[in-house]
Scaffold this active site. Structure first.
Site, short mmCIF file in Angstrom:
data_model
loop_
_atom_site.label_atom_id
_atom_site.label_comp_id
_atom_site.label_asym_id
_atom_site.label_seq_id
_atom_site.Cartn_x
_atom_site.Cartn_y
_atom_site.Cartn_z
N SER A 150 0.89 8.97 -15.30
CA SER A 150 1.08 7.56 -14.97
C SER A 150 2.87 7.56 -15.29
O SER A 150 3.22 7.87 -14.36
CB SER A 150 0.64 6.95 -16.43
OG SER A 150 0.67 5.68 -16.27
N ASP A 237 -9.22 3.31 -11.81
CA ASP A 237 -7.88 3.67 -12.12
C ASP A 237 -7.35 2.65 -11.22
O ASP A 237 -7.28 3.38 -10.55
CB ASP A 237 -8.31 5.73 -12.14
CG ASP A 237 -6.72 6.42 -11.97
OD1 ASP A 237 -5.48 5.03 -12.60
OD2 ASP A 237 -6.39 7.37 -12.23
N HIS A 267 -8.31 5.31 -15.61
CA HIS A 267 -6.59 5.56 -16.70
C HIS A 267 -6.67 5.54 -17.59
O HIS A 267 -6.86 5.00 -18.96
CB HIS A 267 -6.10 4.12 -15.98
CG HIS A 267 -4.59 4.61 -15.99
ND1 HIS A 267 -3.61 5.61 -14.28
CD2 HIS A 267 -3.36 4.53 -16.21
CE1 HIS A 267 -2.03 4.96 -14.62
NE2 HIS A 267 -2.24 4.77 -15.60
#
Length: 297
Positions: A150, A237, A267
């Site tokens: 991320s 995600d 995610h």
């Protein structure tokens, strides 16, 4: 009688307390929850020099006695405001075990207490320290990999581009796990499938905490990027469209990219190995892709 508004200082204090509570809650949910991962690597805690204060770091080696295949400098995710080496400990242990790559995971200052680019400054300091301490990693005996998940993936790719411009070939590979590649609202609102609208709302919050937004990494050409291991989730995600755009950019210029798309996972799945067998399988596949990329490099 007019309404009395709280002072900006009080609002800032309330917001800071909320973020600190969120960090504690996240740590409680994620830290040392993956019991299976505890025995997967030899671990050493250390401090390394930072721009303003020492940075907490954690070094992982596979329990194998053989020399590591490479060295991975890893930056945790969390929207530049959450996460630390503890919340990402299980992921790093699993990567070190599955790849036979040494992993150095480094903390960095978090927003909103520390405005951007404090996060990047810390990450850059960690990279430059590493290159001084382990000069053999610089496209020599042991390849150097930059990676993260991320927001940490953003730091990894941005720094890779900078350091490889200075000294081509320093970073041999990137390992990007659902990377946050930009905070550009015009791009975030172009795709509405899955959780993209929720991701867009989250990006609004991230931008508000950072004060100054990091540059869009998709705007720069990928022609000079090193080979990449790129993994991401499915419709749950929100960064999936951007990951696919980056994958296409790499393929267009002929740069090898090893992709893992895990359609059933959201995610953040890399922090869910204590809960979801598919998340553990995804990290195992990420390790396999990284080994393959090293063999082909």
């Amino acid at each position: 009688m007019g309404r009395v508004h709280p002072s900006s200082r009080l609002v800032s204090r309330i917001l800071a307390q909320g973020i600190q509570s969120g960090r504690r809650a996240l740590s409680a949910v994620l830290t040392e929850r993956d019991r299976e991962a505890r025995s997967l690597a030899d671990v050493t805690d250390l401090e390394i020099p930072g721009p303003t204060a020492p940075l907490t770091a954690r070094f992982y080696r596979s329990t194998s006695s053989t020399e590591p295949l490479a060295l991975l400098l890893f930056f945790h995710g969390g929207g530049f405001a959450f996460g630390d080496i503890g919340t990402h400990d299980a992921l790093c242990r699993r990567l070190a075990h599955g790849t036979k790559v040494a992993v150095l995971s480094v903390d960095y200052r978090l927003a909103p207490e520390h405005a951007w680019p404090a996060q990047r400054d810390d990450a850059e300091a960690a990279l430059r320290w590493l290159l001084q301490v382990y000069p053999d990693t610089a496209a020599s005996r042991i390849p150097l990999i930059l990676g993260g998940d991320s927001a940490g993936g953003y730091l990894a790719l941005d720094l890779t581009r900078q350091i490889n411009r200075e000294t081509p070939g320093t970073v041999a590979l990137t390992c990007l796990i659902y990377p946050l590649l930009h905070l550009d609202d015009d791009l975030w609102k172009t795709a509405n499938a899955g959780l993209r609208p929720i991701g867009r709302a989250a990006v609004h919050v991230i931008r508000a905490r950072l004060v100054q937004s990091p540059p869009n990494l998709l705007e720069a050409g990928a022609a000079s990027d090193p080979p990449c291991v790129l993994t991401y989730g499915g419709l749950a995600d929100p960064v999936r469209p951007d990951c696919q755009a980056y994958e296409a950019a790499l393929r267009t210029v002929g740069i090898p990219v090893h992709v893992g798309e895990f359609k059933s996972l959201p995610h953040g799945y890399a922090n869910m190995t204590h809960l979801l067998p598919p998340a553990r399988a995804a990290i195992d596949e990420t390790a396999r892709l990284l080994r393959r990329a090293l063999e082909e490099a």
